[in-house]
Design an enzyme around this catalytic site. Sequence first.
Site, short mmCIF file in Angstrom:
data_model
loop_
_atom_site.label_atom_id
_atom_site.label_comp_id
_atom_site.label_asym_id
_atom_site.label_seq_id
_atom_site.Cartn_x
_atom_site.Cartn_y
_atom_site.Cartn_z
N ASP A 1 -6.33 -7.19 4.32
CA ASP A 1 -7.48 -6.58 3.63
C ASP A 1 -8.35 -7.68 3.05
OD1 ASP A 1 -9.03 -4.51 2.42
OD2 ASP A 1 -8.02 -4.95 0.51
N ASP B 1 -2.64 -18.61 0.83
CA ASP B 1 -3.61 -19.37 0.02
C ASP B 1 -4.28 -20.44 0.87
OD1 ASP B 1 -1.11 -20.60 0.15
OD2 ASP B 1 -1.11 -21.28 -1.94
N TYR C 1 0.81 -1.22 0.00
CA TYR C 1 0.00 0.00 0.00
C TYR C 1 0.85 1.27 0.00
CZ TYR C 1 -4.59 -2.16 0.97
OH TYR C 1 -5.77 -2.85 0.91
C1 IPM Z 1 -10.46 -1.42 4.00
C2 IPM Z 1 -10.65 -0.85 2.62
C3 IPM Z 1 -9.48 0.08 2.28
C4 IPM Z 1 -8.21 -0.74 2.34
C5 IPM Z 1 -9.60 0.82 0.94
C6 IPM Z 1 -10.88 1.63 0.85
C7 IPM Z 1 -8.41 1.67 0.64
O1 IPM Z 1 -10.79 -1.88 1.69
O2 IPM Z 1 -10.41 -0.63 4.96
O3 IPM Z 1 -10.36 -2.63 4.13
O4 IPM Z 1 -7.86 -1.42 1.38
O5 IPM Z 1 -7.56 -0.70 3.39
MG MG Z 2 -10.92 -3.82 2.55
#
Ligand code: IPM
Ligand code: MG
Length: 353
Positions: free
Chosen positions: A244, A220, A142
């Site tokens: 995520d 996985d 990220y």
């Molecule tokens: C989450 C969301 C966010 C992330 C997005 C909106 C950037 O999916 O909080 O899980 O990927 O962290």
């Molecule tokens: Mg998310």
Amino acid sequence: MKTYKICVIKGDGIGPEIVDEAIKVLDAVSHKFGFELEYDHRLMGGCAYDVFGEPLPDETLESALNSHAVLFGAIGGAKWDNLPRDKRPESGLLKIRKSLGAFANLRPAVIYDELINASTLKSEVVRDVDILVVRELTGGLYFGQPREKKDESAFNTMIYTKAEIERIAKIAFEAALKRNKKVCMVDKANVLETSQLWREVTSQVAKNYPDVSLEFMYVDNAAMQLVRNPRYFDVILTENLFGDILSDEASMICGSIGLLPSASMGGKVGIYEPIHGSAPDIAGQGIANPIATILSGALMLRYALNEEEAASAIEEAVKKALSEGYRTKDISAYDAKEICTTAEMGSVIAGLI
Ligand code: IPM
Ligand code: MG
């Protein structure tokens, strides 16, 4: 009277509707337990871009930094999808997480007996599921530099330092101590160097927690085990992107993504937000489920304000509303006695405080 300052960011899509209900419930508990919540409403996401030309205006960040906690709804929508990446609503969220130092994202996934039939899995598989996903939130793909999108190719960087892994691993072990004392670290160590470092550092941290068991699992396999036997898991510790993905998977096990709260902590001020997105397709229809946001309010009371009794009162009220058969549309097929709008659900839960 004790007064806490809360920076409220409703955001886009269903954000405003669900945050209004969380505030309704927070007001009910603060009244009952004798403290005051002072709300400072600020913009972030697409709505902020429309007004300020930025998804995270300085004044929003400043308000967040000067508050006891941030209560956040959701951001994003088709209208802003084609903006350059740094102007997109999601960039606002990532920037506030990073600026507040919120590296630890706790995502509890608990199945309510009342909603056992709402799970897409068989009830005997999901009964008593109680998982805590501890997701690293300010590192990995990220945020890794360099990153670039060119015409014929594109790349991102997955990078983690020892210090980043150490601090999130500690959070996972501390949480496990208060639960079933099992940490499962999820990675892709058969392919990725970052995962190898995660294993080394986490093993080191584990030495300070002799009462907690640690195992490693490839991502996985973890995705498979989550739907095969979710009860197997206690604390899942993992990096940003895997967390995520796995937390969305865990939410469906519990019946609806509209149910799962989260706490993003680690720095001076934490962000309390549902794990779901802004659901623009259902915004403004009064059918969104506010429970994830209401429960995020409970996490805020517990972790940021130390108001444990008030936090538990919210959680009990949510359970009661569900056991009395109140359902929003997403869970209306499961033992509903009364189908509620977003606002009705908020009022029912506030009324049960
Ligand atoms: C989450 C969301 C966010 C992330 C997005 C909106 C950037 O999916 O909080 O899980 O990927 O962290
Ligand atoms: Mg998310």
